[in-house]
Write an enzyme that holds these catalytic residues in place. Structure first.
Site, PDB file in Angstrom:
ATOM      1  N   ASP A 260       0.829  -1.204   0.000  1.00  0.00           N
ATOM      2  CA  ASP A 260       0.000   0.000   0.000  1.00  0.00           C
ATOM      3  C   ASP A 260       0.863   1.254   0.000  1.00  0.00           C
ATOM      4  OD1 ASP A 260       0.682  -0.850   2.676  1.00  0.00           O
ATOM      5  OD2 ASP A 260      -0.668   0.684   3.454  1.00  0.00           O
TER       6      ASP A 260
ATOM      7  N   GLU B 267      -0.080  -1.326   5.687  1.00  0.00           N
ATOM      8  CA  GLU B 267       1.017  -0.905   6.565  1.00  0.00           C
ATOM      9  C   GLU B 267       0.885   0.572   6.910  1.00  0.00           C
ATOM     10  OE1 GLU B 267       4.978   0.706   7.662  1.00  0.00           O
ATOM     11  OE2 GLU B 267       3.695   1.270   5.982  1.00  0.00           O
TER      12      GLU B 267
END
Length: 387
Positions: free
Chosen positions: A75, A137
């Protein structure tokens, strides 16, 4: 797709997927799964509860212990409101730099890790090379725990984990632990001229903020431990970065929401700090309920990041130092997934290409020099696994 792709080709592909944390990462995971499959490497997906995102991991080489895990996240942060010179979703080279969202944080490392998997498969490593790519994350390290648990259960235990957050290829052996809370304060609205009959959610929230300030002031005055002195700042910090609430200037606020976080130096217990926070919230809540029983505070713990603690004689540190030649002692104050791997029993360090200062910025980039240094590291790692 031609197999194998170069690290640069893989990075171009990964950057083209707009995997902002608020959106799905499944198209990228599909591509990774197909790419590894074309190499003859099977992979495992670990979806989130809604099925909208997934982590993915894979292993190549013999099914024996003592291999190496390359850990990254898929991400990226949003580009909204940022003034980009070029398309953030197209890898663009200018002046020796590769620009694109995620180029340094951390699709650059992800691309190198995928290319290393191809090289390991081709060369026939004697110990396995494993890759672990998480999701969310950037939302508080929330997408790696289930993946790590599945790897512990399903793969021979690796001897070392390299988490490739950008460290300019320095070997980072420690970082702070952290925890974050969404706090909702429920007050009771009355006219501000009779505020004693109501409960002002903003002013009650301010008591928690004031407590955080007091804890920070006290922590700054404590003599730091030798380990804590490596950090900036060398003490545990408490922070409120976002707050909102209230209806009008002359009404006691009925609601207030804020985000509260800890960053705890290794050697201090994160959960002890959490308990102290909960105790302070309970004290303030009791005062609120004494005025209006329906008032109160609710806590939603939305992330936990265990600390990365320097390991005495750690296998991951020894490996990373041998491959990079770095002999310095490095720690960081931000959190990474390394703490989760270490908490699961893996020897772990942070070591990846690029500068963290370029992360999350408009015109995010990784230098070609750092990208090439990362690939040199991967080549040496594969050679080490072949020895």
């Amino acid at each position: 797709m031609p197999i194998p792709l170069s690290p640069r080709q893989i990075l171009e592909t990964l950057v083209a997927f707009p995997t902002v944390s608020r959106d799905t990462n499944l198209p990228l995971v599909d591509w990774v799964e197909d790419y590894l499959s074309a190499l003859g490497i099977s992979s495992v997906r670990i979806p989130n509860a809604e099925g909208t995102k997934a982590a993915i991991y894979a292993s190549t080489g013999p099914e024996v212990e003592g291999g190496v895990i390359l850990s990254g996240h898929t991400d990226v942060v949003p580009v909204d409101g940022q003034d980009w010179t070029s398309d953030p979703w197209t890898l663009t080279e200018r002046d020796g730099k590769l620009f694109g969202r995620g180029a340094v944080d951390m699709k650059g490392f992800d691309a190198l890790a995928l290319a290393a998997m191809a090289l390991a498969k081709q060369r026939g490593v004697k110990r396995p090379l494993q890759i672990a790519l998480s999701y969310d994350e950037e939302l508080g390290l929330v997408g790696c725990a289930d993946m790590i648990a599945s790897m512990v259960a399903g793969l021979p235990k690796a001897g070392a984990v390299i988490v490739g957050e950008p460290s300019s290829m320095s070997v980072v052996t420690g970082h702070k632990g952290s925890a974050g809370f969404r706090v909702h304060v429920k007050g009771f609205e009355v006219h501000s001229s009779i505020l004693h009959r109501g409960v002002n959610a903003i002013m009650e929230a301010a008591r928690i903020v004031d407590w955080a300030n007091a804890m920070n002031a006290r922590n700054r005055t404590k003599p730091p431990t030798p380990l804590a002195t490596l950090f900036d700042p060398p003490w545990t910090s408490l922070h409120v970065g976002k707050i909102r609430g209230g209806t009008a200037h002359n009404i006691t606020a009925g609601d207030c929401d804020f985000l509260f976080e800890f960053r705890v130096v290794p050697g201090e217990d994160l959960e002890s700090w959490v308990r102290r926070f909960e105790e302070r919230v309970a004290e303030v809540e009791a005062d609120m309920k004494a005025v209006r029983p329906e008032a109160g505070m609710t806590l939603d713990r939305y992330f936990t990041a265990p600390p990365l603690v320097p390991e005495e004689g750690g296998a991951a540190e020894a490996l990373a130092r041998r491959l990079t030649g770095d002999t310095g002692r490095h720690v960081v104050s931000y959190g990474t997934e390394a703490g989760h791997f270490q908490a699961a029993g893996f020897s772990t360090v942070v070591c990846g290409p690029g500068d963290i200062a370029q992360a999350h910025q408009a015109d995010e980039y990784i230098t070609v020099e750092q990208f090439e240094a990362g690939w040199n590291f991967m080549e040496r790692l594969v050679g080490d696994l072949c020895a």
